[in-house]
Design an enzyme around this catalytic site. Structure first.
Site, PDB file in Angstrom:
ATOM      1  N   ASP A 103       8.426 -22.923  58.448  1.00  0.00           N
ATOM      2  CA  ASP A 103       7.375 -23.668  58.370  1.00  0.00           C
ATOM      3  C   ASP A 103       6.945 -24.235  59.603  1.00  0.00           C
ATOM      4  OD1 ASP A 103       7.952 -23.471  55.512  1.00  0.00           O
ATOM      5  OD2 ASP A 103       8.951 -25.505  55.606  1.00  0.00           O
TER       6      ASP A 103
HETATM    7  N1  URA Z   1      13.324 -23.796  54.224  1.00  0.00           N
HETATM    8  C1  URA Z   1      12.118 -24.770  54.565  1.00  0.00           C
HETATM    9  O1  URA Z   1      11.933 -25.535  53.497  1.00  0.00           O
HETATM   10  N2  URA Z   1      11.524 -24.559  55.471  1.00  0.00           N
HETATM   11  C2  URA Z   1      11.756 -23.415  56.381  1.00  0.00           C
HETATM   12  O2  URA Z   1      10.875 -23.518  57.355  1.00  0.00           O
HETATM   13  C3  URA Z   1      12.697 -22.506  56.172  1.00  0.00           C
HETATM   14  C4  URA Z   1      13.613 -22.746  55.185  1.00  0.00           C
END
Ligand code: URA
Length: 234
Positions: A103
């Site tokens: 993310d």
């Molecule tokens: N899980 C999440 O919620 N975000 C990420 O970036 C990776 C795994």
């Protein structure tokens, strides 16, 4: 710039020792000239050929990036800073892409490569490649959460996650979490389902790759020969 023997080994087709033998044996050319010195530094855009067959206008490239928060895990997103923007000029036209996504606000280990088949294998849902995260939550993680993760957390949309591992760190505000699948926002949604929203997330392992803690946020390096070979064995 990297050593010629390393460049060959990074393709995953030869070990470093085999690469050195090929080079010393006069079978490797750089820019059309035979080069017998394994330590010769070559740019990623140098035309390297083995037995007159180019290993590509750059060959397969495998980079470990310590992704900072605030950049997106894509190659081109109008108006946003991407992980490719963190690399130098020489890396812009090599067809690199992130193998998987983190993310925008997540930090940590991201593999960047132009090896589509390898990325495809590593990301295949059938492979269950381990991903380990360091996570901090608003709340206190306990044995109940660890047991729920072991059993398979049910998300708000009804999806039941594959069993994973959660190891709360002393105090319970942080933990290491191991997942074997990579659904959208998975860590955040799993811990939200436990009533403990994520406030910080960093990936520290991806399959055999361990985040190199000496890399600053936004820093990156080519994988070592051992790391590349380990990815191929995954
Ligand atoms: N899980 C999440 O919620 N975000 C990420 O970036 C990776 C795994």
């Amino acid at each position: 710039m990297e050593r010629l023997d390393k460049r060959l080994a990074n393709t995953g087709r030869w070990s470093r020792k085999e690469a050195r033998e090929l080079i010393r044996g006069g079978r490797v050319a750089v820019g059309g000239e035979v080069c017998r010195a394994p330590e010769t530094k070559v740019g990623l855009d140098a035309a390297v050929a083995v037995d007159e067959a180019l290993i590509g206008g750059g060959g397969p490239v495998y980079l470990m990036l310590n992704k900072p928060a605030g950049v997106v895990s894509s190659t081109d997103e109008p108006g946003k800073r991407t992980v490719l923007d963190l690399l130098g000029e020489a890396y812009q036209n090599l067809g690199l892409f992130p193998a998987g996504r983190l993310d925008q606000d997540t930090e940590g280990l991201l593999l960047l490569t132009n090896d589509g088949p390898l990325a495809h294998r590593l990301l295949s849902p059938k492979r269950h490649v381990d991903k380990v995260y360091y996570v901090e939550v608003d709340g206190v993680l306990d044995e109940g959460d660890a047991e729920a993760v072991r059993q398979g957390v049910k998300l708000a949309d009804g999806y039941v996650c594959l069993p994973g591992e959660l190891e709360p760190l002393p105090g319970g505000r942080a933990a290491h979490m191991t997942l074997r699948e990579g659904k959208y926002h998975q860590v955040k949604r799993m811990l939200a389902a436990r009533g403990k929203p994520v406030i910080y997330l960093r990936r520290v392992r991806f399959g055999p790759l361990i985040l190199d803690e000496s890399l600053p946020k936004g820093g990156w390096r080519a994988l070592t020969e051992e790391e590349t070979q380990a990815l191929f064995r995954q």
